[in-house]
Enzyme design. Structure first.
Site, mmCIF file in Angstrom:
data_model
loop_
_atom_site.group_PDB
_atom_site.id
_atom_site.type_symbol
_atom_site.label_atom_id
_atom_site.label_comp_id
_atom_site.label_asym_id
_atom_site.label_seq_id
_atom_site.Cartn_x
_atom_site.Cartn_y
_atom_site.Cartn_z
ATOM 1 N N HIS A 12 0.862 -1.176 0.000
ATOM 2 C CA HIS A 12 0.000 0.000 0.000
ATOM 3 C C HIS A 12 0.903 1.233 0.000
ATOM 4 C CE1 HIS A 12 -3.313 -2.588 2.054
ATOM 5 N NE2 HIS A 12 -3.404 -2.628 0.739
ATOM 6 N N GLU B 294 1.303 4.021 2.846
ATOM 7 C CA GLU B 294 1.675 3.609 4.196
ATOM 8 C C GLU B 294 3.195 3.621 4.323
ATOM 9 O OE1 GLU B 294 -0.380 -0.099 4.632
ATOM 10 O OE2 GLU B 294 -2.353 0.854 4.530
ATOM 11 N N HIS C 178 2.807 -2.753 7.106
ATOM 12 C CA HIS C 178 1.721 -1.856 6.688
ATOM 13 C C HIS C 178 1.621 -0.659 7.634
ATOM 14 C CE1 HIS C 178 -0.650 -4.334 3.683
ATOM 15 N NE2 HIS C 178 0.293 -5.178 4.077
ATOM 16 N N GLU D 78 0.922 -3.999 11.410
ATOM 17 C CA GLU D 78 0.249 -2.711 11.278
ATOM 18 C C GLU D 78 0.910 -1.698 12.197
ATOM 19 O OE1 GLU D 78 -2.097 -1.933 9.233
ATOM 20 O OE2 GLU D 78 -3.019 -3.799 8.557
#
Length: 864
Positions: free
Chosen positions: A425, A428, A521, A593
């Site tokens: 992504h 990010e 991420h 994350e």
């Protein structure tokens, strides 16, 4: 001029017939585009590329780069702007005579010349077939879609650590909610002419993007008193589409959606100029799409001042006041919009400032880092750079293989693998900062880093989606889709980075066990750092996939939150990297994350994360990996017991919420974990939109070809006589094998029973993993009669042998590691508060072993 050449030219009267024939032949078929009298000689060629490093690093051939297919013509176009007048005169004198092509000294591209005035030729060094970077070669300039305008300025930011913690914004309740008025009542001061939307799709790219003159999109100032801000975002990772001035110091901003889509607005990065000091400006972004955001709980935007950077070495910092995140009073008829508003006071007059959602990390930043690694005589010995594939736009997706060279093929074959990826992504960027911290540590000379390189092979893809990073997308590639929903794809040409990553890991699994897969991420709605994993339904390895996250939370207690981790596999996440790799046989498969905000834990409570905080987490991943693989299983079993207790508490809590009483003493472990755990709907998930329209037919055609291929591969029908003969043959082979290998098989079974749980934790992850492991284990028994050497014992032996060697070679390094065990503290961040558990890693080999184990003669290379 060239004295030797003048003598040779006088003696020659006719061109070489073969040279003349090849010239016409290649020209006829379109392979040779240069004019005959304008070919550069190799001396001039070397002078240009050697003496213009600034040009090489910029990587751009200007506006006509892709219009010229022949590299010789590119060099020809380059010379008028790069060479001195003396060199010009020499080139013109050389090119006056077309017979220069016949000179054997100029015909060869394999000779180097000392300088322009001498012809002392020497052979060119052999080309490295695999390396991409060297000090004498250019960086590969980013390639943009041909619809994108790109300014020619090079944007660079310094790294800086704030001296004081940057605390969250505390709302006062008096924050203004400005009404969105739009361009009807305001003045447009910046607007991109055209943005590729969902109605179009990617076709081609080039260095520098759109051809032609770059337009000035910002308004023209009327004089020195004009205080209108000048906006710009046509640079790497920038994505501002429009700016409207609605008051003297108030602006409404519209972000560009991900290219070839109509959504995914979250990341922002743009520049403002013509600032005024001690004046309060207000910026309002009007088209964000997420209903919830960290801006509602104290996150501040980032600001960067070029004057502060050049005069005081101050980089990105958290700034802003009156911060509010709220729903817009307008929408596009399909989805509601949300606004982010904040006020700011610039530190200087006439300054150039940048604003960003998070610390930018561009494709050029990555290439500069990889260039330093490739040029390091030490790091390049154990870090090999390869091209995994090319992106849709033609940008290189790099694959790093990091490991110390093994002394024998058998030692190389015993190494387990670890796979790490980031930036699938593109918005990010926090994933890249964690990746950089990991690479900084694993490539260092720290004893722990050397030990990790001794026992593991690291496969690292630092930027999976460079196209999206370059154009400033938040979530998608140039295919207009979220790549982290397409790891099952069969469309190699449309999703190249995902297809090649999956197949690289598939090949790796056929060769060795992959202990850990982790994809880095960012998260825009939850603070702290946490992992998403997968539940193992096999009770033999129950809760094992949760041990690594729990250990990481103990090693980084003020950054990592175990309670925010989740291990439920939802149907909508079946196409993600962690789920696909888990189903391929990797038990410890995670998505890491990292928040865009900061921490709510320990000493860092209510403060924003800096790049240094994220880089330190890369170090903690390495630290936890050593704890996870410690042959002393005390920590592993301690974490397993703690996990069971935590799970029992969760079950009690769940039943209390339902108003039920249950005696869980004997049956609590039979309850399905998926019934207890909530979903990961709080993650930054985007549902798969399916394939773009222009790819639907392609996917159908490939599926049809796949079915046809399977039909063709079916075995032809056999007669009864053929089937009986085949049956008898297979029975005979099976019986002979059982009689020969019976003792070895028994010994091997007993070895497996004695293995610690950790070293066999991948043997039942999937049937494919079992298939991959069995041939190797059988080969061990077949080649070493009377020797039982399972993968766990081989790994443990490698660990202890490497540990002993390191103790002999590095007297300062002891195996019993304390929290501050590194002999070179500059190579890693200062460790945070450590858990109160034993740190004695890799104890000495037990004295009972008297004979050396003979390795099987497997021939597997260190760098697959």
């Amino acid at each position: 001029m060239f004295p030797a050449l003048e003598t040779e030219l006088k003696q020659q009267t006719l061109p070489d017939p073969y040279e003349d024939f090849m010239y016409h032949h290649l020209q006829y078929y379109g392979y040779f585009k240069a004019e005959r009298g304008s070919l550069p000689n190799s001396a001039t060629h070397q002078h240009v590329w050697k003496n213009n490093p600034r040009y090489l690093l910029s990587g751009s051939f200007g506006e006509t780069a892709d219009l010229i297919p022949d590299p010789l013509q590119k060099e020809k176009r380059l010379w008028p702007t790069c060479l001195s007048s003396t060199v010009h005169r020499q080139i013109e004198a050389v090119n006056r005579d077309s017979l220069m092509l016949s000179s054997p000294l100029l015909k060869s591209r394999q000779l180097l010349h000392d300088d322009l005035g001498e012809v002392n030729a020497r052979p060119r060094e052999p080309r490295d077939l695999f390396a991409f970077f060297s000090s004498s070669e250019p960086l590969q300039a980013p390639r943009w879609p041909i619809e994108c305008e790109v300014i020619k300025e090079n944007i660079h930011h310094i790294e800086w650590v704030p001296p004081q913690p940057e605390y969250f914004y505390q709302p006062t309740g008096n924050e203004k909610l400005p009404e969105i008025v739009g361009e009807e009542k305001g003045t447009v001061v910046y607007q991109l002419d055209s943005v590729p939307s969902e109605d179009s799709y990617f076709t081609s790219s080039r260095v520098g993007g759109k051809r032609g003159i770059i337009k000035e999109l910002a308004v023209t100032l009327q004089g020195p008193e004009d205080n209108t801000l000048l906006f710009e975002s046509r640079f790497e990772s920038g994505n501002l589409q429009k700016a409207v001035r609605v008051n003297t110091y108030e602006y409404e901003l519209t972000l560009r959606t991900d290219l070839y889509t109509n959504k995914h607005t979250q990341w922002f990065y743009f520049r403002v100029q013509n600032t005024r000091k001690d004046v309060t400006y207000r910026f309002t972004i009007v088209n964000l799409l997420k209903p919830k955001s960290l801006y509602t709980i104290g996150m501040k935007p980032l600001m960067y001042s070029q004057l502060d950077a050049s005069t005081h070495s101050i980089g990105w910092r958290r700034e802003g006041d009156e911060i509010r995140y709220y729903r817009n009073n307008t929408d596009d008829g399909q989805q509601p919009f949300y606004c982010l508003t904040w006020t700011i006071q610039f530190p200087h007059d006439q300054d150039t400032c940048f604003f960003a959602h998070f610390y930018p990390y561009t494709y050029t930043d990555l290439q500069c880092f990889l260039l330093s690694v490739a040029n390091s005589p030490v790091q390049s010995q154990f870090c090999k750079l390869r091209t995994l594939c090319r992106s849709l736009a033609g940008n290189t997706i790099y694959l790093l293989t990091i490991t110390n060279p093994a002394r024998t093929p058998q030692e190389a074959a015993a190494k387990k693998a670890v796979v790490l990826t980031a930036r699938v992504h593109p918005g990010e960027s926090n994933g890249s900062w964690i990746m950089k911290g990991f690479l900084d540590f694993i490539l260092s000379n720290s004893p722990d880093a050397q030990l990790l390189r001794d026992i593991f092979i690291f496969k690292v893809v630092p930027m999976l989606n460079p196209d999206g990073v370059i154009v400033g997308n938040y979530r998608c590639s140039l295919a207009g889709r979220d790549l982290n929903r397409h790891y099952k794809t069969i469309l190699k040409e449309s999703f190249p980075c995902i297809w090649h990553t999956r197949n690289m890991i598939k090949r790796l699994l056929e060769e060795r066990e992959v202990l850990l897969y982790c994809d880095f991420h960012g998260h825009s709605r939850k603070n702290n750092i946490f992992l998403y994993g997968c539940n193992n339904n096999d009770r033999k390895f129950w809760l094992h996939e949760r041990v690594f996250p729990l250990m990481l939370s103990k090693n980084a207690p003020d950054k990592f939150s175990f309670h925010s981790c989740n291990f439920k596999v939802q149907k909508c996440k079946e196409g993600t990297g962690r789920v696909v790799m888990w189903r391929m046989g990797i038990l410890n498969s995670y998505t890491m994350e990292s928040t865009f905000g900061g921490s709510t834990l320990g000493n860092k409570r209510d403060t924003h994360f800096t790049p240094e905080d994220l880089k330190s987490l890369g170090y903690h991943v390495c630290d936890t990996l050593l704890d996870f693989c410690d042959p002393d299983r005390t920590k592993f079993m301690q974490c397993l017991a703690e996990l069971k207790e935590l799970l029992q508490q969760e079950i009690h809590k769940k039943f209390n919420e339902l108003g039920q009483d249950m005696d869980l003493e004997g049956s609590w472990s039979d309850i399905s974990l998926s019934d207890i755990e909530s979903s990961t709907s709080g993650s930054d998930s985007s549902l798969s939109d399916g394939l773009p329209v222009h790819l639907l037919n392609t996917a159908d055609e490939l599926n049809q070809k796949k079915k046809m291929y399977k039909k063709k591969r079916r075995k032809p029908l056999q007669s009864r006589k053929q089937r009986n003969k085949q049956y008898q043959k297979s029975n005979l082979m099976q019986e002979s094998k059982l009689t020969e290998d019976a003792p070895e098989g028994a010994g091997f079974a007993s070895t497996l029973q004695k293995q610690p749980a950790f070293f066999k934790n991948s043997e039942n992850t999937s049937s494919s993993m079992m298939k991959n492991e069995k041939p190797r284990l059988n080969e061990l028994n077949g080649r070493d009669k009377g020797t039982s050497l399972g993968p766990s014992k081989m790994t443990t032996l490698i660990l202890t042998k490497n540990k002993e060697r390191m103790q002999r070679e590095k007297p300062g390094f002891t195996v019993s590691c304390s929290p501050k065990r590194n002999t070179n503290p500059s190579q890693e961040p200062a460790p945070d508060t450590k858990p109160n558990w034993s740190r004695n890693r890799y104890p000495a080999t037990k004295g009972g072993r008297t004979t050396a184990v003979v390795y099987p003669s497997l021939h597997i290379y260190t760098y697959p």
